[in-house]
Design a protein around this motif. Structure first.
Motif, PDB file in Angstrom:
ATOM      1  N   MET A   1       0.837  -1.193   0.000  1.00  0.00           N
ATOM      2  CA  MET A   1       0.000   0.000   0.000  1.00  0.00           C
ATOM      3  C   MET A   1       0.873   1.245   0.000  1.00  0.00           C
ATOM      4  SD  MET A   1      -3.551  -0.623   2.214  1.00  0.00           S
ATOM      5  CE  MET A   1      -3.021   0.129   3.673  1.00  0.00           C
ATOM      6  N   THR A   2       0.373   2.276  -0.640  1.00  0.00           N
ATOM      7  CA  THR A   2       1.090   3.541  -0.656  1.00  0.00           C
ATOM      8  C   THR A   2       0.753   4.339   0.599  1.00  0.00           C
ATOM      9  OG1 THR A   2      -0.680   4.777  -1.751  1.00  0.00           O
ATOM     10  CG2 THR A   2       0.877   3.584  -3.187  1.00  0.00           C
ATOM     11  N   HIS A   3       1.504   5.391   0.806  1.00  0.00           N
ATOM     12  CA  HIS A   3       1.242   6.285   1.937  1.00  0.00           C
ATOM     13  C   HIS A   3      -0.172   6.861   1.838  1.00  0.00           C
ATOM     14  CE1 HIS A   3       2.102   9.101   5.143  1.00  0.00           C
ATOM     15  NE2 HIS A   3       1.699  10.082   4.368  1.00  0.00           N
ATOM     16  N   GLU A   4      -0.587   7.239   0.624  1.00  0.00           N
ATOM     17  CA  GLU A   4      -1.936   7.785   0.430  1.00  0.00           C
ATOM     18  C   GLU A   4      -2.997   6.721   0.733  1.00  0.00           C
ATOM     19  OE1 GLU A   4      -4.737  10.759  -0.266  1.00  0.00           O
ATOM     20  OE2 GLU A   4      -2.581  10.901   0.074  1.00  0.00           O
ATOM     21  N   ASP A   5      -2.742   5.480   0.362  1.00  0.00           N
ATOM     22  CA  ASP A   5      -3.661   4.385   0.702  1.00  0.00           C
ATOM     23  C   ASP A   5      -3.783   4.237   2.219  1.00  0.00           C
ATOM     24  OD1 ASP A   5      -4.098   3.756  -1.983  1.00  0.00           O
ATOM     25  OD2 ASP A   5      -2.563   2.184  -1.993  1.00  0.00           O
TER      26      ASP A   5
ATOM     27  N   ILE B   1       2.549   8.775  11.415  1.00  0.00           N
ATOM     28  CA  ILE B   1       2.920   7.477  10.838  1.00  0.00           C
ATOM     29  C   ILE B   1       4.421   7.209  11.004  1.00  0.00           C
ATOM     30  CG2 ILE B   1       3.366   8.209   8.448  1.00  0.00           C
ATOM     31  CD1 ILE B   1       1.355   5.105   9.563  1.00  0.00           C
ATOM     32  N   ARG B   2       5.180   8.232  11.336  1.00  0.00           N
ATOM     33  CA  ARG B   2       6.613   8.033  11.627  1.00  0.00           C
ATOM     34  C   ARG B   2       6.825   7.507  13.047  1.00  0.00           C
ATOM     35  NH1 ARG B   2       7.990  13.908  10.161  1.00  0.00           N
ATOM     36  NH2 ARG B   2       6.807  14.023   8.257  1.00  0.00           N
ATOM     37  N   LYS B   3       5.780   7.617  13.877  1.00  0.00           N
ATOM     38  CA  LYS B   3       5.891   7.230  15.284  1.00  0.00           C
ATOM     39  C   LYS B   3       5.229   5.893  15.582  1.00  0.00           C
ATOM     40  CE  LYS B   3       5.794  12.045  16.745  1.00  0.00           C
ATOM     41  NZ  LYS B   3       5.067  13.032  17.540  1.00  0.00           N
ATOM     42  N   THR B   4       4.304   5.460  14.742  1.00  0.00           N
ATOM     43  CA  THR B   4       3.549   4.231  14.988  1.00  0.00           C
ATOM     44  C   THR B   4       3.148   3.616  13.660  1.00  0.00           C
ATOM     45  OG1 THR B   4       1.769   3.287  16.327  1.00  0.00           O
ATOM     46  CG2 THR B   4       1.272   5.334  15.166  1.00  0.00           C
ATOM     47  N   THR B   5       2.429   2.520  13.730  1.00  0.00           N
ATOM     48  CA  THR B   5       1.995   1.846  12.499  1.00  0.00           C
ATOM     49  C   THR B   5       0.511   2.098  12.249  1.00  0.00           C
ATOM     50  OG1 THR B   5       1.354  -0.190  13.637  1.00  0.00           O
ATOM     51  CG2 THR B   5       3.665  -0.005  12.913  1.00  0.00           C
ATOM     52  N   LEU B   6       0.113   1.895  11.019  1.00  0.00           N
ATOM     53  CA  LEU B   6      -1.298   2.012  10.674  1.00  0.00           C
ATOM     54  C   LEU B   6      -2.116   0.997  11.462  1.00  0.00           C
ATOM     55  CD1 LEU B   6      -3.590   3.197   8.959  1.00  0.00           C
ATOM     56  CD2 LEU B   6      -3.005   1.503   7.199  1.00  0.00           C
ATOM     57  N   GLU B   7      -1.602  -0.218  11.615  1.00  0.00           N
ATOM     58  CA  GLU B   7      -2.323  -1.253  12.349  1.00  0.00           C
ATOM     59  C   GLU B   7      -2.579  -0.827  13.793  1.00  0.00           C
ATOM     60  OE1 GLU B   7       0.497  -1.882  10.480  1.00  0.00           O
ATOM     61  OE2 GLU B   7      -0.678  -2.620   8.784  1.00  0.00           O
ATOM     62  N   THR B   8      -1.584  -0.210  14.425  1.00  0.00           N
ATOM     63  CA  THR B   8      -1.751   0.284  15.795  1.00  0.00           C
ATOM     64  C   THR B   8      -2.826   1.358  15.841  1.00  0.00           C
ATOM     65  OG1 THR B   8       0.527  -0.254  16.376  1.00  0.00           O
ATOM     66  CG2 THR B   8      -0.565   1.399  17.734  1.00  0.00           C
TER      67      THR B   8
END
Length: 92
Positions: free
Chosen positions: A1-5, A31-38
């Motif tokens: 996935m892209t950053h925009e996604d 997003i530099r500090k954590t993940t999308l899943e988190t």
């Protein structure tokens, strides 16, 4: 996935969709500090445990506050008083 996604996934999951530009800027930092899943798990917890009397934060506020690290406890259950319309319904 892209950053925009990733941002679009966040945006769709968040319960209050306002100020998208501010949210995108805050997401870029977060997003530099954590993940999308988190973030997604934290949003699910936020939706589940946020007290009803409090409005959902703007997404940028939630991201800037690093609210994916918030710790939620289930709301206390209210003891039945034995009075009132709902209690009467529950007895029948």
């Amino acid at each position: 996935m892209t950053h925009e996604d990733d941002f679009n996934t966040f945006w769709k999951a968040y319960p209050r969709r306002v100020a998208k530009g501010h949210a995108r800027t805050a997401f870029d930092r977060a997003i530099r500090k954590t993940t999308l899943e988190t973030m997604l798990q934290a949003i699910a917890d936020y939706i589940r445990f946020k007290p009803e009397r409090i409005d959902f934060k703007h997404p940028a506020t939630w991201l800037n506050g690093e609210c994916w690290e918030d710790e939620w406890e289930p709301p206390p259950s209210r003891p039945s008083t034995g009075h009132g319309f709902l209690d009467a319904l529950m007895r029948h």
